[in-house]
Write a protein that holds these residues in place. Structure first.
Motif, mmCIF file in Angstrom:
data_model
loop_
_atom_site.group_PDB
_atom_site.id
_atom_site.type_symbol
_atom_site.label_atom_id
_atom_site.label_comp_id
_atom_site.label_asym_id
_atom_site.label_seq_id
_atom_site.Cartn_x
_atom_site.Cartn_y
_atom_site.Cartn_z
ATOM 1 N N ASP A 18 0.846 -1.194 0.000
ATOM 2 C CA ASP A 18 0.000 0.000 0.000
ATOM 3 C C ASP A 18 0.879 1.242 0.000
ATOM 4 N N ALA A 19 0.273 2.402 0.131
ATOM 5 C CA ALA A 19 1.017 3.664 0.035
ATOM 6 C C ALA A 19 2.085 3.813 1.112
ATOM 7 N N LYS A 20 1.917 3.127 2.248
ATOM 8 C CA LYS A 20 2.879 3.206 3.338
ATOM 9 C C LYS A 20 3.887 2.059 3.316
ATOM 10 N N GLY A 21 3.852 1.277 2.244
ATOM 11 C CA GLY A 21 4.807 0.188 2.103
ATOM 12 C C GLY A 21 4.449 -1.064 2.880
ATOM 13 N N ARG A 22 3.245 -1.130 3.414
ATOM 14 C CA ARG A 22 2.816 -2.314 4.157
ATOM 15 C C ARG A 22 2.456 -3.432 3.183
ATOM 16 N N VAL A 23 2.792 -4.646 3.574
ATOM 17 C CA VAL A 23 2.592 -5.809 2.711
ATOM 18 C C VAL A 23 1.199 -6.395 2.908
ATOM 19 N N HIS A 24 0.550 -6.732 1.788
ATOM 20 C CA HIS A 24 -0.779 -7.344 1.827
ATOM 21 C C HIS A 24 -0.828 -8.514 0.857
ATOM 22 N N PRO A 25 -1.160 -9.710 1.336
ATOM 23 C CA PRO A 25 -1.338 -10.822 0.407
ATOM 24 C C PRO A 25 -2.593 -10.598 -0.427
ATOM 25 N N VAL A 26 -2.479 -10.772 -1.723
ATOM 26 C CA VAL A 26 -3.624 -10.574 -2.624
ATOM 27 C C VAL A 26 -3.622 -11.660 -3.684
ATOM 28 N N GLU A 27 -4.779 -11.844 -4.295
ATOM 29 C CA GLU A 27 -4.882 -12.766 -5.419
ATOM 30 C C GLU A 27 -4.551 -12.021 -6.699
ATOM 31 N N ILE A 28 -3.863 -12.693 -7.609
ATOM 32 C CA ILE A 28 -3.584 -12.074 -8.899
ATOM 33 C C ILE A 28 -4.876 -11.893 -9.697
ATOM 34 N N ARG A 29 -5.832 -12.819 -9.474
ATOM 35 C CA ARG A 29 -7.124 -12.676 -10.130
ATOM 36 C C ARG A 29 -7.899 -11.540 -9.457
ATOM 37 N N THR A 30 -8.519 -10.742 -10.245
ATOM 38 C CA THR A 30 -9.219 -9.585 -9.707
ATOM 39 C C THR A 30 -10.723 -9.712 -9.952
ATOM 40 N N ARG A 31 -11.492 -8.963 -9.204
ATOM 41 C CA ARG A 31 -12.932 -8.896 -9.439
ATOM 42 C C ARG A 31 -13.160 -7.978 -10.635
ATOM 43 N N LYS A 32 -13.451 -8.580 -11.753
ATOM 44 C CA LYS A 32 -13.500 -7.815 -12.993
ATOM 45 C C LYS A 32 -14.867 -7.188 -13.245
ATOM 46 N N PHE A 33 -14.881 -6.287 -14.230
ATOM 47 C CA PHE A 33 -16.092 -5.569 -14.589
ATOM 48 C C PHE A 33 -16.529 -5.975 -15.993
ATOM 49 N N LYS A 34 -17.764 -6.456 -16.082
ATOM 50 C CA LYS A 34 -18.315 -6.948 -17.344
ATOM 51 C C LYS A 34 -18.772 -5.769 -18.199
ATOM 52 N N GLN A 35 -18.276 -5.705 -19.441
ATOM 53 C CA GLN A 35 -18.581 -4.569 -20.307
ATOM 54 C C GLN A 35 -19.931 -4.691 -21.010
ATOM 55 N N ALA A 36 -20.436 -5.896 -21.128
ATOM 56 C CA ALA A 36 -21.710 -6.107 -21.826
ATOM 57 C C ALA A 36 -22.362 -7.374 -21.296
ATOM 58 N N PHE A 37 -23.571 -7.640 -21.783
ATOM 59 C CA PHE A 37 -24.286 -8.846 -21.395
ATOM 60 C C PHE A 37 -24.164 -9.905 -22.485
ATOM 61 N N ASN A 38 -24.344 -11.143 -22.091
ATOM 62 C CA ASN A 38 -24.331 -12.261 -23.037
ATOM 63 C C ASN A 38 -25.667 -12.280 -23.785
ATOM 64 N N LYS A 39 -25.680 -11.718 -24.984
ATOM 65 C CA LYS A 39 -26.927 -11.571 -25.739
ATOM 66 C C LYS A 39 -27.501 -12.930 -26.165
ATOM 67 N N GLN A 40 -26.636 -13.876 -26.434
ATOM 68 C CA GLN A 40 -27.110 -15.201 -26.819
ATOM 69 C C GLN A 40 -27.884 -15.853 -25.672
ATOM 70 N N TYR A 41 -27.348 -15.702 -24.478
ATOM 71 C CA TYR A 41 -28.014 -16.230 -23.284
ATOM 72 C C TYR A 41 -29.350 -15.519 -23.068
ATOM 73 N N LEU A 42 -29.358 -14.197 -23.242
ATOM 74 C CA LEU A 42 -30.587 -13.422 -23.031
ATOM 75 C C LEU A 42 -31.683 -13.831 -24.004
ATOM 76 N N GLU A 43 -31.317 -14.049 -25.265
ATOM 77 C CA GLU A 43 -32.305 -14.479 -26.250
ATOM 78 C C GLU A 43 -32.937 -15.803 -25.832
ATOM 79 N N LYS A 44 -32.109 -16.730 -25.410
ATOM 80 C CA LYS A 44 -32.601 -18.038 -24.976
ATOM 81 C C LYS A 44 -33.533 -17.893 -23.773
ATOM 82 N N GLN A 45 -33.143 -17.061 -22.803
ATOM 83 C CA GLN A 45 -33.954 -16.860 -21.606
ATOM 84 C C GLN A 45 -35.302 -16.226 -21.933
ATOM 85 N N LEU A 46 -35.309 -15.252 -22.813
ATOM 86 C CA LEU A 46 -36.547 -14.573 -23.178
ATOM 87 C C LEU A 46 -37.524 -15.531 -23.858
ATOM 88 N N ILE A 47 -37.005 -16.359 -24.740
ATOM 89 C CA ILE A 47 -37.862 -17.331 -25.428
ATOM 90 C C ILE A 47 -38.459 -18.323 -24.426
#
Length: 364
Positions: A27-56
């Protein structure tokens, strides 16, 4: 010899799974923190193929079972597919009939927001919180703050020059609970917020970056600042300064590592230079084009599966009845006119016969 081979195999088996990787950040003060390389990502769009199937599939279920919850889900998928106007008709009617149903009230509020009706959106999001204050892990207060900021920006385009969306206190800026809630709201909002100038999203990512900067990782903080600067096209000078501070800290702590030597063959690696692109992704099916000929989008028809008529349907039905009445009355008028002409013809015929015989009598 067999015993030696067995021991060698056991040794090989036990050591082949002993090497692990562990990542840490500073962190900004040089303190060590164990973290995962995988991050909580942000989805840019929806799965339109899945949505079509669900709507039908949902329409088929609605035809068999008149369930307002199914229709609410249908409306949600319409919104995610870009059919906001159609979904709004559905949610407005469902909210009239089920005013205490949280999901419907909240969905209506969000749909009003996507329609640009922020005052109404705020009304219904607040109402939703009253019904269920723990929804979205208690994070809907952030949704309220966002709507308040949107309304303020409508009145004063420079509002965020002197304010923040959340206006957090110093203590709140260090709260893990608040930033878990902010993460939830950002992940839900991200697919509806395309890569374009968006001062509200930029400000929220600065808040997220500030939390990471002080408590977890200045490398991840830099990625959040760049999401604000590059993805949401913010030209705020304070963001540029924050990115420069993160880069300087990388240089200052270049040689700093975790103290002690962990056992068990764990390889320790410091996270460095996290690109903001690591935080965004498009799910499979996001580029798919929905075949709308297979999907019902008429809100009046969808509501009719539940036996619900909208004002538009009632108006159209009334118009049809009036038109039908006019049509049925026209033959009557035509019949009346025919009788009139027949009467006139008879009168003229009688007059003609009378005139003829009178003239003939004079000749004699």
């Amino acid at each position: 010899m067999r015993c030696v081979l067995t021991l060698l195999l056991l040794f090989s088996y036990s050591t082949s799974f002993s090497c692990y990787n562990e990542y840490y950040a500073l962190d900004a003060k040089g303190r060590v923190h164990p973290v995962e390389i995988r991050t909580r990502k942000f989805k840019q769009a929806f799965n339109k193929q899945y949505l079509e199937k669900q709507l039908i599939e949902l329409e088929l279920k609605l035809k068999k079972k008149a369930d307002f919850k199914l229709l609410s889900n249908y409306g949600l998928h319409l919104v995610q597919s870009g059919k906001v106007k159609e979904a709004l008709v559905i949610f407005e009617k469902l909210a009239e009939l089920h005013p205490d149903e949280y999901s419907i009230i909240a969905n209506l509020g969000t749909t009003y927001e996507l329609s640009g009706q922020n005052e109404k959106a705020l009304e219904y999001i607040r109402k939703g919180i009253e019904i269920n204050p723990d929804s979205h892990r208690g994070s809907e207060w952030i949704h309220v703050k966002i709507l308040e900021a949107k309304i303020a920006l409508e009145k004063d385009p420079n509002y965020l020059n002197n304010h923040s969306v959340l206006n957090l206190s110093s203590k709140q800026k260090q709260s893990k609970k608040i930033f878990d809630q902010l993460y939830i709201q950002l992940q839900e909002r991200f697919p509806f917020s395309p890569k374009e100038a968006n001062p509200i999203m930029a400000d929220l990512f600065v808040n997220l970056g500030d939390y990471y900067f002080e408590t977890i990782s200045f490398e991840h903080a830099k990625a959040f600042y760049q999401l604000a600067q590059i993805y949401y096209k913010s030209d705020r000078k304070d963001i540029i300064k924050k990115i420069e501070q993160a880069r300087k800290l990388r240089e200052d702590y270049a040689t700093k590592s975790m103290s002690g030597t962990p056992s068990g063959g764990v390889i320790i690696e410091k996270i460095q230079g996290v690109p903001y692109q690591n935080y965004v992704f498009n799910p499979p099916g996001s580029d798919y084009s929905i075949d709308w000929s297979k999907v019902e989008t008429n809100p009046e028809k969808l509501l009719s599966y539940l036996g619900i008529e909208t004002e538009k349907v009632k108006s159209e039905t009334k118009t049809e009845k009036v038109a039908s009445k006019e049509i049925t009355s026209k033959p009557k008028k035509k019949s009346d006119n025919s009788m009139l002409w027949i009467g006139l013809t008879l009168v003229l015929l009688i007059i003609s016969i009378f005139t003829y015989f009178k003239a003939k009598k004079k000749k004699h």
